[in-house]
Design a protein around this motif. Structure first.
Motif, mmCIF file in Angstrom:
data_model
loop_
_atom_site.group_PDB
_atom_site.id
_atom_site.type_symbol
_atom_site.label_atom_id
_atom_site.label_comp_id
_atom_site.label_asym_id
_atom_site.label_seq_id
_atom_site.Cartn_x
_atom_site.Cartn_y
_atom_site.Cartn_z
ATOM 1 N N ILE A 189 0.844 -1.196 0.000
ATOM 2 C CA ILE A 189 0.000 0.000 0.000
ATOM 3 C C ILE A 189 0.876 1.242 0.000
ATOM 4 O O ILE A 189 0.651 2.180 -0.788
ATOM 5 C CB ILE A 189 -0.967 -0.007 1.202
ATOM 6 N N GLN A 190 1.885 1.278 0.867
ATOM 7 C CA GLN A 190 2.768 2.439 0.934
ATOM 8 C C GLN A 190 3.541 2.649 -0.359
ATOM 9 O O GLN A 190 3.870 3.783 -0.717
ATOM 10 C CB GLN A 190 3.738 2.317 2.114
ATOM 11 N N LEU A 191 3.815 1.573 -1.064
ATOM 12 C CA LEU A 191 4.529 1.659 -2.339
ATOM 13 C C LEU A 191 3.590 1.945 -3.513
ATOM 14 O O LEU A 191 4.034 2.032 -4.650
ATOM 15 C CB LEU A 191 5.311 0.369 -2.586
ATOM 16 N N GLY A 192 2.303 2.087 -3.222
ATOM 17 C CA GLY A 192 1.328 2.402 -4.260
ATOM 18 C C GLY A 192 0.847 1.201 -5.053
ATOM 19 O O GLY A 192 0.257 1.353 -6.125
ATOM 20 N N ASN A 193 1.062 0.016 -4.532
ATOM 21 C CA ASN A 193 0.674 -1.207 -5.229
ATOM 22 C C ASN A 193 -0.569 -1.806 -4.574
ATOM 23 O O ASN A 193 -0.532 -2.875 -3.974
ATOM 24 C CB ASN A 193 1.839 -2.202 -5.224
ATOM 25 N N ARG A 194 -1.673 -1.090 -4.704
ATOM 26 C CA ARG A 194 -2.937 -1.519 -4.105
ATOM 27 C C ARG A 194 -3.386 -2.904 -4.586
ATOM 28 O O ARG A 194 -3.853 -3.708 -3.783
ATOM 29 C CB ARG A 194 -4.002 -0.456 -4.363
ATOM 30 N N PRO A 195 -3.261 -3.212 -5.895
ATOM 31 C CA PRO A 195 -3.690 -4.543 -6.345
ATOM 32 C C PRO A 195 -2.967 -5.678 -5.618
ATOM 33 O O PRO A 195 -3.576 -6.699 -5.301
ATOM 34 C CB PRO A 195 -3.376 -4.545 -7.845
ATOM 35 N N ALA A 196 -1.679 -5.512 -5.337
ATOM 36 C CA ALA A 196 -0.940 -6.553 -4.614
ATOM 37 C C ALA A 196 -1.492 -6.695 -3.196
ATOM 38 O O ALA A 196 -1.663 -7.812 -2.704
ATOM 39 C CB ALA A 196 0.552 -6.230 -4.572
ATOM 40 N N ALA A 197 -1.777 -5.568 -2.544
ATOM 41 C CA ALA A 197 -2.349 -5.611 -1.191
ATOM 42 C C ALA A 197 -3.721 -6.275 -1.201
ATOM 43 O O ALA A 197 -4.050 -7.043 -0.286
ATOM 44 C CB ALA A 197 -2.440 -4.203 -0.619
ATOM 45 N N GLU A 198 -4.504 -6.024 -2.236
ATOM 46 C CA GLU A 198 -5.831 -6.651 -2.337
ATOM 47 C C GLU A 198 -5.714 -8.156 -2.529
ATOM 48 O O GLU A 198 -6.506 -8.924 -1.969
ATOM 49 C CB GLU A 198 -6.618 -6.013 -3.474
ATOM 50 N N ARG A 199 -4.712 -8.603 -3.279
ATOM 51 C CA ARG A 199 -4.495 -10.050 -3.463
ATOM 52 C C ARG A 199 -4.097 -10.695 -2.132
ATOM 53 O O ARG A 199 -4.552 -11.796 -1.811
ATOM 54 C CB ARG A 199 -3.426 -10.309 -4.532
ATOM 55 N N ILE A 200 -3.262 -10.015 -1.367
ATOM 56 C CA ILE A 200 -2.869 -10.537 -0.054
ATOM 57 C C ILE A 200 -4.088 -10.632 0.853
ATOM 58 O O ILE A 200 -4.271 -11.625 1.557
ATOM 59 C CB ILE A 200 -1.771 -9.650 0.571
ATOM 60 N N LEU A 201 -4.942 -9.615 0.807
ATOM 61 C CA LEU A 201 -6.170 -9.630 1.598
ATOM 62 C C LEU A 201 -7.041 -10.817 1.210
ATOM 63 O O LEU A 201 -7.586 -11.509 2.088
ATOM 64 C CB LEU A 201 -6.944 -8.325 1.441
ATOM 65 N N GLU A 202 -7.171 -11.089 -0.053
ATOM 66 C CA GLU A 202 -7.972 -12.238 -0.493
ATOM 67 C C GLU A 202 -7.370 -13.549 0.006
ATOM 68 O O GLU A 202 -8.108 -14.455 0.407
ATOM 69 C CB GLU A 202 -8.111 -12.239 -2.021
ATOM 70 N N THR A 203 -6.054 -13.652 0.004
ATOM 71 C CA THR A 203 -5.395 -14.847 0.536
ATOM 72 C C THR A 203 -5.691 -14.998 2.024
ATOM 73 O O THR A 203 -6.001 -16.101 2.503
ATOM 74 C CB THR A 203 -3.875 -14.766 0.305
ATOM 75 N N LEU A 204 -5.594 -13.896 2.756
ATOM 76 C CA LEU A 204 -5.899 -13.926 4.193
ATOM 77 C C LEU A 204 -7.352 -14.327 4.445
ATOM 78 O O LEU A 204 -7.633 -15.136 5.327
ATOM 79 C CB LEU A 204 -5.614 -12.560 4.829
ATOM 80 N N LYS A 205 -8.274 -13.787 3.659
ATOM 81 C CA LYS A 205 -9.690 -14.134 3.818
ATOM 82 C C LYS A 205 -9.922 -15.612 3.523
ATOM 83 O O LYS A 205 -10.712 -16.270 4.213
ATOM 84 C CB LYS A 205 -10.558 -13.271 2.906
ATOM 85 N N SER A 206 -9.229 -16.132 2.524
ATOM 86 C CA SER A 206 -9.348 -17.549 2.191
ATOM 87 C C SER A 206 -8.834 -18.412 3.345
ATOM 88 O O SER A 206 -9.459 -19.418 3.705
ATOM 89 C CB SER A 206 -8.553 -17.837 0.915
ATOM 90 N N GLN A 207 -7.721 -18.015 3.937
ATOM 91 C CA GLN A 207 -7.198 -18.747 5.099
ATOM 92 C C GLN A 207 -8.178 -18.684 6.260
ATOM 93 O O GLN A 207 -8.387 -19.670 6.959
ATOM 94 C CB GLN A 207 -5.851 -18.168 5.534
ATOM 95 N N ASP A 208 -8.764 -17.511 6.451
ATOM 96 C CA ASP A 208 -9.736 -17.338 7.534
ATOM 97 C C ASP A 208 -10.949 -18.242 7.317
ATOM 98 O O ASP A 208 -11.438 -18.877 8.255
ATOM 99 C CB ASP A 208 -10.163 -15.871 7.622
ATOM 100 N N ASP A 209 -11.410 -18.332 6.082
ATOM 101 C CA ASP A 209 -12.548 -19.209 5.769
ATOM 102 C C ASP A 209 -12.210 -20.673 6.041
ATOM 103 O O ASP A 209 -13.022 -21.407 6.616
ATOM 104 C CB ASP A 209 -12.974 -19.045 4.302
ATOM 105 N N ARG A 210 -11.025 -21.091 5.624
ATOM 106 C CA ARG A 210 -10.611 -22.488 5.832
ATOM 107 C C ARG A 210 -10.437 -22.792 7.316
ATOM 108 O O ARG A 210 -10.767 -23.873 7.785
ATOM 109 C CB ARG A 210 -9.320 -22.795 5.076
ATOM 110 N N CYS A 211 -9.917 -21.834 8.039
ATOM 111 C CA CYS A 211 -9.677 -22.012 9.480
ATOM 112 C C CYS A 211 -11.006 -22.025 10.242
ATOM 113 O O CYS A 211 -11.193 -22.816 11.162
ATOM 114 C CB CYS A 211 -8.789 -20.882 9.981
ATOM 115 N N ASP A 212 -11.899 -21.138 9.869
ATOM 116 C CA ASP A 212 -13.245 -21.046 10.446
ATOM 117 C C ASP A 212 -13.234 -21.028 11.978
ATOM 118 O O ASP A 212 -14.053 -21.689 12.621
ATOM 119 C CB ASP A 212 -14.098 -22.204 9.918
ATOM 120 N N GLY A 213 -12.262 -20.282 12.538
ATOM 121 C CA GLY A 213 -12.209 -20.140 13.984
ATOM 122 C C GLY A 213 -11.718 -21.360 14.749
ATOM 123 O O GLY A 213 -11.712 -21.359 15.974
ATOM 124 N N ARG A 214 -11.288 -22.393 14.029
ATOM 125 C CA ARG A 214 -10.921 -23.646 14.700
ATOM 126 C C ARG A 214 -9.424 -23.922 14.747
ATOM 127 O O ARG A 214 -9.008 -24.856 15.410
ATOM 128 C CB ARG A 214 -11.616 -24.811 14.009
#
Length: 117
Positions: free
Chosen positions: A73-98
């Motif tokens: 984000i600081q380097l101005g590469n928002r698309p890369a940050a959004e891809r990382i966010l999607e990866t994190l969300k996918s991990q969160d879904d798989r983990c499902d609090g467990r």
């Protein structure tokens, strides 16, 4: 070291970590160097250290992924940050609090979402 970072003494921590990084091939040292680099405005350097942590571990380090996203984000590469966010969300879904990383993944998602606005 973590105390210095928690107190916002990034420059002081960064000086110490620069020496440690050259003497250690430890992913925790690289992670902390990424944090101190990010805190001192050295986004490109931070990105390098966070990527090193992620490449050296079998599991995805949520803190390093957060730091990498913030660096992008600081380097101005928002698309890369959004891809990382999607990866994190996918991990969160798989983990499902467990899984043991559930809290750190949820915090990472929240931090990156906030940074992206």
């Amino acid at each position: 070291m973590r105390t210095l970072l928690a107190e916002g003494k990034y420059a002081e921590a960064d000086r110490i970590l620069t020496d440690l990084v050259h003497r250690s091939n430890n992913s925790e040292t690289y992670f902390l160097k990424g944090v101190s680099s990010l805190g001192t405005g050295q986004s490109a350097s931070a990105r390098t250290y966070f990527k090193s942590v992620l490449m050296s571990r079998k599991t995805r380090h949520a803190g390093a992924m957060t730091g990498l996203a913030l660096s992008e984000i600081q380097l101005g590469n928002r698309p890369a940050a959004e891809r990382i966010l999607e990866t994190l969300k996918s991990q969160d879904d798989r983990c499902d609090g467990r899984c043991s990383r559930s809290t750190s993944i949820e915090q990472a998602v929240s931090t990156v979402e906030k940074a992206l606005g």
